[in-house]
Design a protein around this motif. Structure first.
Motif, short mmCIF file in Angstrom:
data_model
loop_
_atom_site.label_atom_id
_atom_site.label_comp_id
_atom_site.label_asym_id
_atom_site.label_seq_id
_atom_site.Cartn_x
_atom_site.Cartn_y
_atom_site.Cartn_z
N PHE A 154 0.85 -1.19 0.00
CA PHE A 154 0.00 0.00 0.00
C PHE A 154 0.89 1.24 0.00
O PHE A 154 1.68 1.45 0.93
N VAL A 155 0.75 2.05 -1.05
CA VAL A 155 1.51 3.30 -1.17
C VAL A 155 0.59 4.45 -0.79
O VAL A 155 -0.41 4.71 -1.48
N HIS A 156 0.90 5.13 0.31
CA HIS A 156 0.09 6.24 0.79
C HIS A 156 0.39 7.54 0.04
O HIS A 156 1.50 7.74 -0.46
N GLN A 157 -0.61 8.41 0.02
CA GLN A 157 -0.38 9.73 -0.57
C GLN A 157 0.70 10.49 0.18
O GLN A 157 1.61 11.05 -0.42
N ASN A 158 0.61 10.48 1.48
CA ASN A 158 1.65 11.11 2.31
C ASN A 158 2.65 10.04 2.70
O ASN A 158 2.32 9.13 3.48
N PRO A 159 3.87 10.10 2.20
CA PRO A 159 4.83 9.04 2.48
C PRO A 159 5.12 8.86 3.96
O PRO A 159 5.54 7.77 4.39
N ARG A 160 4.90 9.90 4.75
CA ARG A 160 5.12 9.77 6.19
C ARG A 160 4.19 8.73 6.81
O ARG A 160 4.50 8.18 7.87
N ASP A 161 3.06 8.47 6.16
CA ASP A 161 2.13 7.45 6.66
C ASP A 161 2.61 6.04 6.33
O ASP A 161 2.12 5.07 6.93
N GLY A 162 3.55 5.92 5.41
CA GLY A 162 4.04 4.60 5.01
C GLY A 162 5.49 4.35 5.35
O GLY A 162 6.03 3.31 4.98
N LEU A 163 6.12 5.30 6.05
CA LEU A 163 7.52 5.16 6.43
C LEU A 163 7.67 5.29 7.94
O LEU A 163 6.82 5.90 8.60
N ARG A 164 8.75 4.76 8.46
CA ARG A 164 9.13 5.03 9.85
C ARG A 164 10.18 6.14 9.81
O ARG A 164 11.32 5.91 9.39
N MET A 165 9.75 7.33 10.20
CA MET A 165 10.59 8.50 10.01
C MET A 165 11.84 8.51 10.89
O MET A 165 12.82 9.18 10.58
N GLY A 166 11.83 7.75 11.98
CA GLY A 166 12.99 7.71 12.86
C GLY A 166 13.97 6.61 12.53
O GLY A 166 14.97 6.42 13.23
N VAL A 167 13.70 5.87 11.43
CA VAL A 167 14.57 4.77 11.01
C VAL A 167 15.23 5.16 9.69
O VAL A 167 14.65 5.87 8.87
N SER A 168 16.45 4.72 9.48
CA SER A 168 17.18 5.07 8.27
C SER A 168 16.46 4.59 7.01
O SER A 168 15.57 3.73 7.08
N ALA A 169 16.89 5.13 5.87
CA ALA A 169 16.31 4.71 4.59
C ALA A 169 16.51 3.21 4.39
O ALA A 169 15.57 2.48 4.03
N GLY A 170 17.73 2.75 4.64
CA GLY A 170 17.99 1.32 4.51
C GLY A 170 17.19 0.49 5.49
O GLY A 170 16.72 -0.60 5.16
N GLY A 171 17.02 1.02 6.70
CA GLY A 171 16.24 0.32 7.71
C GLY A 171 14.78 0.20 7.32
O GLY A 171 14.13 -0.82 7.58
N ASN A 172 14.23 1.23 6.67
CA ASN A 172 12.85 1.16 6.22
C ASN A 172 12.65 0.04 5.21
O ASN A 172 11.65 -0.68 5.27
N VAL A 173 13.59 -0.09 4.29
CA VAL A 173 13.49 -1.17 3.30
C VAL A 173 13.76 -2.52 3.96
O VAL A 173 13.05 -3.50 3.72
#
Length: 256
Positions: free
Chosen positions: A91-110
Motif C-alpha cells: 500500500f503506497v500512501h499519498q503522504n509518504p510519512r504514513d508509510g515510512l518510519r521517520m525515525g529509522v534510516s532509509a535502509g532500515g525502512n526497506v
C-alpha cells in the motif's frame, strides 16, 4: 485466466451516508485499475475496503492466494491478513510519512519489510536495500540517512522501495503523486510505470489526476456519490466518455 483479485457487490456505509455501494470488478495478473472521481466520490473509501483497512458492510473481496486459490479475505485470520499485507500486497500512501518510519534510516525502512518476511542475514538485507534505493533513484550513500532529511519526492520513492522490495503481486496506491511539484510528479510517474511493468505487478490506483490514470492504468472506473457510473478501457473512457459526469470530469468542468 483466473482473476488475481475479484470484488463482488462491495458496500460501505457511514450511518445514512454511502461510502461506496455495490462495486464489482475483476483484476487480472499484470493489470492496473484506475479509480477517479471528485472529492467525496467514495474512491478512497473503496480503496481502503479493498486493502483491508476498512471492513465493508456487504460484499466480498477475493484474492487468488498462492496456496489456497481464490478466497474471501474477510475469512482470513488476523495473522493471515497481516502476512498478506507484508508479502503479496503493498500500500503506497499519498503522504509518504504514513508509510515510512521517520525515525529509522532509509535502509532500515526497506530492510524492515524484508525482515517481516523472514530475512535475517544483515549483509544480504543491506545489499537488497542498496539495490532498491538505486532502483528508485536514491543514491547508495543516503542509505543511513533518515527520511526526514529527504525531499517529499525522495520520501515517496523510498516508500515505493519499501513496498516493492518483497515482490508483491498487488499494489494499492492512494494519490501516489499528490502534493508533489509537477516536475517531481513526472519523474515519479515514469518510475512507477517502469517498475510496475517490469515486475508484472497488478495495481489499483486512486487519483484525482486523469493524466496519471491515462499513463498508468489499463482500465478505469469513475465514481460519483459512492457509485461506479462508468468503467472500461482507460483510453476508451477518457476519449469517448458515455456518462455525463465522466464527460464533465474529462472536460475539466468539475474540479476534482
Amino acid at each position: 485466466m483466473t482473476p488475481l483479485f475479484s470484488v463482488r457487490n462491495l458496500t460501505k456505509r457511514y450511518g445514512a451516508r454511502i461510502g461506496c455501494a455495490d462495486v464489482s470488478f475483476d483484476l487480472y495478473p499484470g493489470e492496473i485499475m484506475g479509480i477517479v472521481g471528485e472529492s467525496g466520490s467514495g474512491k478512497s473509501t473503496l480503496l481502503n475496503c479493498l486493502a483491508g483497512h476498512l471492513d465493508p458492510d456487504a460484499g466480498q473481496v477475493l484474492f487468488d492466494t498462492r496456496d489456497r486459490g481464490l478466497i474471501d479475505t474477510a475469512t482470513m485470520s488476523e495473522p493471515e491478513r497481516r502476512m498478506l499485507a507484508r508479502t503479496d500486497w503493498a500500500f503506497v500512501h499519498q503522504n509518504p510519512r504514513d508509510g515510512l518510519r521517520m525515525g529509522v534510516s532509509a535502509g532500515g525502512n526497506v530492510g524492515e519489510r524484508l525482515m517481516a518476511v523472514g530475512a535475517r542475514n544483515y549483509g544480504q538485507i543491506r545489499e537488497s536495500a542498496i539495490d532498491w534505493l538505486g532502483r528508485v533513484e536514491i543514491a547508495a550513500d543516503r542509505i543511513d540517512d533518515r527520511p526526514r532529511a529527504f525531499s517529499g519526492g525522495m520520501q515517496q520513492r523510498l516508500q515505493i522501495a519499501r513496498n516493492l522490495v518483497t515482490g508483491p503481486r498487488l499494489v494499492f496506491m492512494d494519490e501516489p503523486t499528490g502534493g508533489l511539484d509537477v516536475s517531481v510528479q513526472a519523474r515519479l510517474l515514469d518510475l512507477l510505470r517502469t517498475l510496475v511493468r517490469r515486475m508484472g505487478l497488478s495495481a489499483v490506483i486512486v487519483t484525482h489526476d486523469l493524466a496519471v490514470v491515462r499513463l498508468l492504468a489499463d482500465r478505469l472506473m469513475v465514481m460519483k456519490s459512492g457509485h461506479v457510473v462508468e468503467q472500461g478501457l482507460t483510453d476508451q473512457v477518457l476519449d469517448d466518455p458515455q456518462h455525463g459526469y465522466t464527460q464533465l470530469l474529462v472536460s475539466s468542468v468539475l474540479q476534482v
